[in-house]
Design a protein around this motif. Structure first.
Motif, PDB file in Angstrom:
ATOM      1  N   ASN A 656     -34.588  -1.388  16.754  1.00 30.69           N
ATOM      2  CA  ASN A 656     -33.871  -0.562  15.772  1.00 30.69           C
ATOM      3  C   ASN A 656     -34.198  -1.012  14.349  1.00 30.69           C
ATOM      4  O   ASN A 656     -34.352  -0.183  13.428  1.00 30.69           O
ATOM      5  CB  ASN A 656     -32.368  -0.635  16.015  1.00 30.69           C
ATOM      6  CG  ASN A 656     -31.978   0.084  17.289  1.00 30.69           C
ATOM      7  OD1 ASN A 656     -32.593   1.089  17.644  1.00 30.69           O
ATOM      8  ND2 ASN A 656     -30.958  -0.405  17.981  1.00 30.69           N
ATOM      9  N   ILE A 657     -34.309  -2.353  14.138  1.00 35.74           N
ATOM     10  CA  ILE A 657     -34.695  -2.870  12.819  1.00 35.74           C
ATOM     11  C   ILE A 657     -36.133  -2.470  12.518  1.00 35.74           C
ATOM     12  O   ILE A 657     -36.488  -2.098  11.391  1.00 35.74           O
ATOM     13  CB  ILE A 657     -34.518  -4.400  12.769  1.00 35.74           C
ATOM     14  CG1 ILE A 657     -33.037  -4.757  12.942  1.00 35.74           C
ATOM     15  CG2 ILE A 657     -35.051  -4.959  11.457  1.00 35.74           C
ATOM     16  CD1 ILE A 657     -32.768  -6.238  13.021  1.00 35.74           C
ATOM     17  N   MET A 658     -36.976  -2.536  13.550  1.00 36.11           N
ATOM     18  CA  MET A 658     -38.368  -2.138  13.392  1.00 36.11           C
ATOM     19  C   MET A 658     -38.451  -0.675  12.966  1.00 36.11           C
ATOM     20  O   MET A 658     -39.223  -0.321  12.054  1.00 36.11           O
ATOM     21  CB  MET A 658     -39.114  -2.349  14.711  1.00 36.11           C
ATOM     22  CG  MET A 658     -40.631  -2.253  14.593  1.00 36.11           C
ATOM     23  SD  MET A 658     -41.425  -2.467  16.187  1.00 36.11           S
ATOM     24  CE  MET A 658     -40.896  -4.109  16.623  1.00 36.11           C
ATOM     25  N   LEU A 659     -37.639   0.200  13.577  1.00 35.47           N
ATOM     26  CA  LEU A 659     -37.622   1.610  13.199  1.00 35.47           C
ATOM     27  C   LEU A 659     -37.163   1.765  11.748  1.00 35.47           C
ATOM     28  O   LEU A 659     -37.678   2.622  11.007  1.00 35.47           O
ATOM     29  CB  LEU A 659     -36.698   2.400  14.130  1.00 35.47           C
ATOM     30  CG  LEU A 659     -37.198   2.647  15.553  1.00 35.47           C
ATOM     31  CD1 LEU A 659     -36.142   3.409  16.354  1.00 35.47           C
ATOM     32  CD2 LEU A 659     -38.505   3.435  15.544  1.00 35.47           C
ATOM     33  N   LEU A 660     -36.175   0.955  11.341  1.00 40.16           N
ATOM     34  CA  LEU A 660     -35.693   1.006   9.960  1.00 40.16           C
ATOM     35  C   LEU A 660     -36.811   0.633   8.985  1.00 40.16           C
ATOM     36  O   LEU A 660     -37.024   1.312   7.960  1.00 40.16           O
ATOM     37  CB  LEU A 660     -34.505   0.050   9.798  1.00 40.16           C
ATOM     38  CG  LEU A 660     -33.944  -0.093   8.369  1.00 40.16           C
ATOM     39  CD1 LEU A 660     -33.436   1.254   7.850  1.00 40.16           C
ATOM     40  CD2 LEU A 660     -32.828  -1.133   8.337  1.00 40.16           C
ATOM     41  N   HIS A 661     -37.577  -0.395   9.329  1.00 40.76           N
ATOM     42  CA  HIS A 661     -38.684  -0.810   8.470  1.00 40.76           C
ATOM     43  C   HIS A 661     -39.796   0.228   8.461  1.00 40.76           C
ATOM     44  O   HIS A 661     -40.439   0.461   7.420  1.00 40.76           O
ATOM     45  CB  HIS A 661     -39.217  -2.165   8.925  1.00 40.76           C
ATOM     46  CG  HIS A 661     -38.284  -3.292   8.601  1.00 40.76           C
ATOM     47  ND1 HIS A 661     -38.418  -4.571   9.106  1.00 40.76           N
ATOM     48  CD2 HIS A 661     -37.181  -3.347   7.795  1.00 40.76           C
ATOM     49  CE1 HIS A 661     -37.466  -5.338   8.649  1.00 40.76           C
ATOM     50  NE2 HIS A 661     -36.687  -4.608   7.848  1.00 40.76           N
ATOM     51  N   TYR A 662     -40.029   0.869   9.630  1.00 38.40           N
ATOM     52  CA  TYR A 662     -41.013   1.950   9.668  1.00 38.40           C
ATOM     53  C   TYR A 662     -40.609   3.059   8.691  1.00 38.40           C
ATOM     54  O   TYR A 662     -41.442   3.594   7.941  1.00 38.40           O
ATOM     55  CB  TYR A 662     -41.106   2.549  11.072  1.00 38.40           C
ATOM     56  CG  TYR A 662     -41.814   1.703  12.109  1.00 38.40           C
ATOM     57  CD1 TYR A 662     -42.677   0.685  11.741  1.00 38.40           C
ATOM     58  CD2 TYR A 662     -41.612   1.936  13.470  1.00 38.40           C
ATOM     59  CE1 TYR A 662     -43.328  -0.084  12.689  1.00 38.40           C
ATOM     60  CE2 TYR A 662     -42.250   1.182  14.431  1.00 38.40           C
ATOM     61  CZ  TYR A 662     -43.101   0.169  14.046  1.00 38.40           C
ATOM     62  OH  TYR A 662     -43.741  -0.586  15.002  1.00 38.40           O
ATOM     63  N   LYS A 663     -39.345   3.381   8.701  1.00 36.35           N
ATOM     64  CA  LYS A 663     -38.849   4.477   7.846  1.00 36.35           C
ATOM     65  C   LYS A 663     -38.950   4.081   6.364  1.00 36.35           C
ATOM     66  O   LYS A 663     -39.346   4.898   5.510  1.00 36.35           O
ATOM     67  CB  LYS A 663     -37.403   4.818   8.202  1.00 36.35           C
ATOM     68  CG  LYS A 663     -36.848   5.995   7.418  1.00 36.35           C
ATOM     69  CD  LYS A 663     -35.532   6.444   7.982  1.00 36.35           C
ATOM     70  CE  LYS A 663     -34.900   7.603   7.255  1.00 36.35           C
ATOM     71  NZ  LYS A 663     -35.665   8.343   6.316  1.00 36.35           N
ATOM     72  N   LYS A 753     -36.331  -6.960   1.743  1.00 29.52           N
ATOM     73  CA  LYS A 753     -36.663  -7.640   2.999  1.00 29.52           C
ATOM     74  C   LYS A 753     -37.985  -7.162   3.586  1.00 29.52           C
ATOM     75  O   LYS A 753     -38.631  -7.874   4.348  1.00 29.52           O
ATOM     76  CB  LYS A 753     -35.540  -7.419   4.023  1.00 29.52           C
ATOM     77  CG  LYS A 753     -34.194  -7.978   3.623  1.00 29.52           C
ATOM     78  CD  LYS A 753     -34.247  -9.504   3.519  1.00 29.52           C
ATOM     79  CE  LYS A 753     -32.874 -10.066   3.150  1.00 29.52           C
ATOM     80  NZ  LYS A 753     -32.903 -11.540   3.000  1.00 29.52           N
ATOM     81  N   LEU A 754     -38.371  -5.932   3.238  1.00 31.71           N
ATOM     82  CA  LEU A 754     -39.600  -5.359   3.806  1.00 31.71           C
ATOM     83  C   LEU A 754     -40.850  -5.897   3.106  1.00 31.71           C
ATOM     84  O   LEU A 754     -41.853  -6.208   3.769  1.00 31.71           O
ATOM     85  CB  LEU A 754     -39.565  -3.833   3.715  1.00 31.71           C
ATOM     86  CG  LEU A 754     -40.829  -3.095   4.196  1.00 31.71           C
ATOM     87  CD1 LEU A 754     -41.057  -3.365   5.687  1.00 31.71           C
ATOM     88  CD2 LEU A 754     -40.724  -1.602   3.935  1.00 31.71           C
ATOM     89  N   ILE A 755     -40.808  -6.014   1.775  1.00 32.32           N
ATOM     90  CA  ILE A 755     -41.997  -6.401   1.002  1.00 32.32           C
ATOM     91  C   ILE A 755     -42.563  -7.751   1.443  1.00 32.32           C
ATOM     92  O   ILE A 755     -43.792  -7.875   1.638  1.00 32.32           O
ATOM     93  CB  ILE A 755     -41.681  -6.409  -0.515  1.00 32.32           C
ATOM     94  CG1 ILE A 755     -41.419  -4.979  -0.994  1.00 32.32           C
ATOM     95  CG2 ILE A 755     -42.824  -7.035  -1.313  1.00 32.32           C
ATOM     96  CD1 ILE A 755     -42.580  -4.032  -0.820  1.00 32.32           C
ATOM     97  N   PRO A 756     -41.738  -8.804   1.704  1.00 31.11           N
ATOM     98  CA  PRO A 756     -42.316 -10.063   2.178  1.00 31.11           C
ATOM     99  C   PRO A 756     -42.988  -9.926   3.535  1.00 31.11           C
ATOM    100  O   PRO A 756     -43.909 -10.672   3.861  1.00 31.11           O
ATOM    101  CB  PRO A 756     -41.103 -11.001   2.245  1.00 31.11           C
ATOM    102  CG  PRO A 756     -40.110 -10.423   1.296  1.00 31.11           C
ATOM    103  CD  PRO A 756     -40.297  -8.938   1.388  1.00 31.11           C
ATOM    104  N   ILE A 757     -42.513  -8.956   4.388  1.00 32.56           N
ATOM    105  CA  ILE A 757     -43.137  -8.724   5.708  1.00 32.56           C
ATOM    106  C   ILE A 757     -44.502  -8.082   5.519  1.00 32.56           C
ATOM    107  O   ILE A 757     -45.491  -8.461   6.155  1.00 32.56           O
ATOM    108  CB  ILE A 757     -42.237  -7.848   6.577  1.00 32.56           C
ATOM    109  CG1 ILE A 757     -40.927  -8.587   6.899  1.00 32.56           C
ATOM    110  CG2 ILE A 757     -42.946  -7.438   7.881  1.00 32.56           C
ATOM    111  CD1 ILE A 757     -39.907  -7.738   7.629  1.00 32.56           C
ATOM    112  N   LEU A 758     -44.580  -7.112   4.565  1.00 30.41           N
ATOM    113  CA  LEU A 758     -45.837  -6.400   4.355  1.00 30.41           C
ATOM    114  C   LEU A 758     -46.883  -7.279   3.666  1.00 30.41           C
ATOM    115  O   LEU A 758     -48.095  -7.125   3.901  1.00 30.41           O
ATOM    116  CB  LEU A 758     -45.590  -5.147   3.509  1.00 30.41           C
ATOM    117  CG  LEU A 758     -44.596  -4.126   4.079  1.00 30.41           C
ATOM    118  CD1 LEU A 758     -44.484  -2.927   3.154  1.00 30.41           C
ATOM    119  CD2 LEU A 758     -44.990  -3.687   5.477  1.00 30.41           C
ATOM    120  N   PHE A 759     -46.389  -8.196   2.797  1.00 28.77           N
ATOM    121  CA  PHE A 759     -47.320  -9.049   2.040  1.00 28.77           C
ATOM    122  C   PHE A 759     -46.924 -10.514   2.252  1.00 28.77           C
ATOM    123  O   PHE A 759     -46.409 -11.171   1.324  1.00 28.77           O
ATOM    124  CB  PHE A 759     -47.289  -8.688   0.558  1.00 28.77           C
ATOM    125  CG  PHE A 759     -47.559  -7.234   0.291  1.00 28.77           C
ATOM    126  CD1 PHE A 759     -48.855  -6.740   0.311  1.00 28.77           C
ATOM    127  CD2 PHE A 759     -46.513  -6.348   0.030  1.00 28.77           C
ATOM    128  CE1 PHE A 759     -49.103  -5.404   0.062  1.00 28.77           C
ATOM    129  CE2 PHE A 759     -46.766  -5.016  -0.208  1.00 28.77           C
ATOM    130  CZ  PHE A 759     -48.060  -4.536  -0.189  1.00 28.77           C
TER     131      PHE A 759
END
Length: 769
Positions: A656-663, A753-759
Motif C-alpha cells: 500500500n505504501i509502494m502504491l502511494l509512492h507510485y502515485k 520521504k519519496l525524494i531520498p528513495i528516488l535519489f
C-alpha cells in the motif's frame, strides 16, 4: 349333469390341513382342492379314514366323519356322515339305521351261501391244479379252509381259495355281492401281515363308473386301480390254456383341462404270469395305475410350472427380474416349452427394443447356466447362438446410444463409455467413432458449429478410441474453428470500438461496456488487450490519432483489465516498449501513463530488467558527458523513470505504501524530472533551454516544493549548473527570496520521504529521512 345334493353335514375340518380351515362339504365333493378330478378320489379318502391315516371332523360338533353314498337317479351321491353315536348334539345330523355288523351279516354272508359263489371257487381251484408251470399239488390249493394268524391264532380268515406257490401264496377272494369297506380293509391287513397276496375277483364289472358298486370301487382304489373279473371270456380262455385267466380292468388316468381325470377304463385278458406281485404291500396288479397317475401329476406340475414361467416372460416390454426368473426355472422341465421359448426369443429379436433385448440376454444366460439343460445338451448350441445374437444387438444399441450422446454433447456419454468393459465393444466403438469423424470432416452436420461441438465431445473421451491421425484431425478442425470464431469476434468488437472512437466518447463507451454481460465484457477486454499490444509494441500511423483515447481508457477505472498481460512473461517486453518511440508523444506522456498503470497493477521488475536499466543509464550518462546530445533526451527520461520505480520496489515497503509512492511519482513527475535534470546536469522531460529556466519554472509552478529543488541545486552535482539567465539574474536566489516573500508559498512535505528513495546517492537529501 349331477344333481344338486343337499348335504346333511354342511362344513368340516381336515385334520391334516396345515391351514386348518373350515371348509364347505359341497366344495369337497366337487373336488375343488385337488388336481385329481375323479370320483375315485373319494374312495381313496374312505380307505385313508378306515386305516386311521386321515381324519375329517364335523365343522360344528368336532366329531369324526366318514364318507358315505346314497343311491341317486342312475348314480351314487357321496356325502359326509357322523359315526354312530358321535353325532349327539350336532345340528347337522340325527343318526339312525342298522349297524355296520348287521349290514355285513346280511350282505356278505348271504353272498357266500350262493351256488354261483361255490362254482366260481371250484373253477379257480380246478384251473390252479391244472397248471403245469408251476405244478401245484392238492395240498397247496385249499378251498374254504381256515387260515389262522401264525402269531395270534385267534385271528383267522377263510379265503375262498388259497394257493401256495413255491415263491408266494395267493388268497383268492370272490366278490359276487357288496361288501363293507371295513371287511375289505380288514382282510387286506390280515393277509399282508401273513405275507399273503390277496386277489379279489368279481364275476362282472362295468367300465362305466356310475354302474360300479361301492365294494367294487373300494377294491378298485385299494388295488392300485386294478380289478379282476372272471367272466365268460376269461373262463373260456382259462379252459383252453389250463391256467387262470382273468379280465383286468384298470383306470387309464389322463390329463384334461389342467387336471387328472379317471373317467376311462381299459380291459385286458391276463394270466397270473402277466401280473405283478408287489411284496412291499402284497398288492397284485397288471398296470400300476397309481404310478401312472403319479407320473401324470409330475407332468401336470411341470406343465403348470411351464405355464407359470411362460406367463412371467409373456410381456417382453416389462423389466424381468433375475430373481423371479431363477425361481421360475427351479425344477422346470425345459424340453416341453423350448419351442415356445424360442418363439419368445425370436419375438424379442424382431422387436429390438432396449428392454426386450436386455430381457432376452438375461433369459438365455440363465438357461445356459441352469442345470436344467444338463440332460439336454442339444439346446446349448442354439441358446448360445441366441445369446450371442442378443448381445450383439445390445452392443449395437449401446454404441448407437453413445454416438447419439456424443452428437448431443451430453455429459452422460462418458459414463456410458466407462461401462464398455470388453475389448470387442471398445473396438466397435473405435470403428464407429472413425465413421463419425469422417462425417464431421465432410460437414454432414448443419450448422457448422455442430461439427465442432461433436469434435470436442469426441476429444474428451480420450486416446483409447482415437488413433493419432484422428486426434490430429479433430484438433486441426477445432483450432481452425477457434481461429475463425476468434477472428469474427475480434472483427466485430474492433468495429464497435472504432465506432466509439470516431463517433462517440470514452464516457459513451463506458456506458455501453457496463450494459454488457460479463462474458461479452471479457471478449471486449480481450480485443482491447490486443489493441494495446499493437499500440505498445507495433504502432501504425493511424494509431497516432487514437493514442490518447486508449490512454484515457487505460486510466479509467471502469474498464479494467490486467495491463501486465500486455507485457506477458517476456522480460524484454517492458524494455522493448521503453525503446519504442510513439508519434505525437514528444514529452513521453503516453509512456509515463502506461508505466504508472503497469506498476500500479503490481508489475515487478526482474533482476534481468534491473541490470538492463542500470547498464543503459550508464551508457546514456556517458553519452551526455561527451556531447549532451538531445537525441537521447527521451530515452534518458524513460530509463530514469523506470529506475525510480525500481528504487521504490527495492525499498521493500508495504504494498500500500509502494502504491502511494507510485502515485506520488506519477502525479509529481514533472517536478521530479526537474530535480533529476539538476542532478544529471542534463535537462529531461521539457523544452526549457537551461537550468536558470528550470529554476524559474519551479518558482512559477512548483513553489511549495522549492525546498527540495534548493537541496538538489546546492548538492555536489547541483552546484555544477548555472542558474543565471541571459539578463544575469540568479534565478536560484530569486527562488529562495520567493519562499520568504511570496504569500502563496506553503511548504508541502508529501514528497519529502519519496525524494531520498528516488535519489539515494544524494547526501543533501539525507536531512529529509
Amino acid at each position: 349333469m349331477k344333481e344338486k345334493h343337499d348335504y346333511t353335514v354342511k362344513t368340516y375340518f381336515d385334520t391334516t390341513d396345515e391351514e386348518h380351515k373350515l371348509r364347505e362339504n359341497e366344495d369337497f365333493f366337487a373336488n375343488k382342492y385337488d388336481i385329481y378330478d375323479g370320483e375315485n378320489h373319494f374312495f381313496e379318502e374312505r380307505r385313508k379314514i378306515e386305516d386311521g391315516k386321515k381324519v375329517y371332523i364335523c365343522g360344528f360338533c368336532k366329531h369324526r366323519l366318514k364318507i358315505c353314498g346314497g343311491h341317486g337317479v342312475k348314480k351314487q351321491t357321496l356325502h359326509f356322515r357322523h359315526y354312530k353315536g358321535e353325532n349327539k348334539g350336532c345340528i347337522y345330523e340325527d343318526e339312525n339305521g342298522p349297524t355296520k355288523e348287521e349290514v355285513l351279516c346280511i350282505k356278505y354272508n348271504g353272498a357266500k351261501e350262493s351256488k354261483r359263489h361255490e362254482d366260481y371257487k371250484n373253477f379257480i381251484a380246478e384251473k390252479l391244479l391244472a397248471m403245469t408251470t408251476p405244478k401245484l399239488s392238492e395240498d397247496k390249493v385249499l378251498v374254504e379252509k381256515i387260515y389262522r394268524d401264525k402269531s395270534v391264532p385267534r385271528e383267522w380268515r377263510k379265503p375262498d381259495v388259497l394257493a401256495m406257490f413255491p415263491d408266494k401264496t395267493i388268497a383268492f377272494e370272490l366278490q359276487l355281492s357288496t361288501t363293507f369297506l371295513s371287511v375289505i380293509a380288514a382282510r387286506e391287513t390280515f393277509y399282508q401281515k401273513q405275507q399273503i397276496f390277496i386277489l379279489w375277483i368279481f364275476d362282472s364289472f362295468s367300465a362305466e363308473s356310475e354302474q360300479q358298486l361301492f365294494a367294487q370301487k373300494d377294491i378298485l382304489v385299494s388295488n392300485v386301480y386294478n380289478v379282476f373279473v372272471l367272466d365268460e371270456e376269461a373262463m373260456e380262455r382259462s379252459k383252453q390254456e389250463n391256467t387262470i385267466y382273468l379280465k383286468c380292468y384298470y383306470v387309464d388316468f389322463y390329463i384334461r383341462n389342467g387336471k387328472i381325470v379317471d373317467d376311462k377304463m381299459i380291459s385286458q385278458l391276463v394270466s397270473l404270469s402277466d401280473l405283478t406281485f408287489r411284496e412291499e404291500d402284497y398288492k397284485i396288479f397288471y398296470i400300476d395305475a397309481i404310478e401312472k397317475r403319479r407320473q401324470l401329476e409330475i407332468e401336470l406340475r411341470k406343465m403348470q410350472k411351464a405355464e407359470c414361467f411362460m406367463e412371467k416372460i409373456n410381456d417382453i416390454y416389462s423389466f424381468w427380474s433375475e430373481a423371479t426368473l431363477i425361481s421360475g426355472l427351479e425344477t422346470l422341465d425345459i424340453a416341453p416349452i423350448y419351442l415356445k421359448i424360442k418363439d419368445k426369443l425370436d419375438e424379442i429379436i424382431e422387436d429390438g427394443s432396449t428392454t426386450s433385448i436386455r430381457n432376452g440376454i438375461l433369459l438365455t444366460r440363465l438357461l445356459i447356466q441352469s442345470s436344467l439343460l444338463d440332460s439336454d445338451e442339444c439346446f446349448h448350441p442354439e441358446l448360445k447362438r441366441y445369446h450371442d445374437k442378443l448381445k450383439e444387438i445390445a452392443l449395437d444399441q449401446r454404441i448407437d446410444k453413445i454416438l447419439f450422446l456424443l452428437e448431443e454433447e451430453s455429459p452422460k456419454v462418458y459414463y456410458e463409455i466407462d461401462l464398455l468393459d470388453d475389448e470387442k465393444a471398445q473396438d466397435l466403438l473405435k470403428i464407429r467413432i472413425q465413421g463419425l469423424i469422417d462425417k464431421i470432416q465432410k460437414s454432414d452436420y448443419y450448422p457448422h458449429k455442430k461439427n465442432i461441438a461433436i469434435a470436442r465431445s469426441i476429444l474428451k473421451i480420450g486416446n483409447l478410441y482415437l488413433s493419432n491421425d484422428n486426434w490430429e484431425r479433430l484438433n486441426a478442425i477445432i483450432i481452425q474453428e477457434n481461429e475463425r470464431v476468434e477472428q469474427e469476434k475480434t472483427a466485430k468488437y474492433e468495429a464497435i470500438i472504432d465506432d466509439f472512437i470516431v463517433n462517440g466518447t470514452i464516457e459513451k463507451f463506458i456506458i455501453y461496456y457496463h450494459r454488457l454481460d460479463l462474458s461479452t465484457q471479457q471478449e471486449i477486454t480481450k480485443v482491447l488487450l490486443n489493441r494495446y499490444k499493437r499500440l505498445f509494441f507495433h504502432p501504425v500511423e493511424r494509431d497516432a490519432s487514437t493514442l490518447y483515447f486508449y490512454l484515457n481508457l487505460l486510466k479509467n477505472s471502469y474498464v479494467w483489465f490486467d495491463i501486465r498481460l500486455v507485457f506477458g512473461n517476456n522480460e524484454s517486453s517492458l524494455l522493448s516498449f521503453t525503446n519504442l518511440e510513439h508519434e505525437k508523444d514528444s514529452r513521453q506522456t503516453f509512456f509515463t501513463e502506461v508505466v504508472y498503470c503497469l506498476f500500479k497493477a503490481g508489475y515487478d521488475l526482474s533482476i534481468v530488467e534491473e541490470e538492463a536499466i542500470i547498464i543503459r543509464l550508464k551508457e546514456l550518462y556517458e553519452m551526455i558527458k561527451k556531447g549532451n546530445p538531445q537525441i537521447i533526451k527521451n530515452e534518458v527520461l524513460k530509463y530514469s523513470l523506470l529506475l525510480y520505480y525500481l528504487r521504490i520496489q527495492k525499498k521493500n515497503q508495504d504494498f500500500n505504501i509502494m502504491l502511494l509512492h507510485y502515485k506520488l511519482l506519477h502525479d509529481h513527475w514533472t517536478f521530479v524530472s526537474r530535480i533529476a535534470s539538476v542532478l544529471m546536469n542534463f535537462i529531461i522531460d521539457c523544452d526549457l533551454p537551461n537550468m536558470a529556466a528550470i529554476a524559474d519554472n519551479v518558482k512559477s509552478f512548483h513553489l511549495n516544493y522549492s525546498h527540495l529543488f534548493i537541496l538538489a541545486a546546492e548538492s555536489e552535482n547541483g552546484r555544477k549548473n548555472l542558474y543565471k539567465g541571459k539578463k544575469g539574474n540568479d534565478n536560484l536566489m530569486k527562488l529562495k527570496e520567493a519562499m520568504i516573500t511570496n504569500p502563496k508559498y506553503q511548504r508541502k512535505e508529501d514528497l519529502d520521504k519519496l525524494i531520498p528513495i528516488l535519489f539515494p546517492n544524494v547526501d543533501a537529501f539525507k536531512v529529509l529521512e
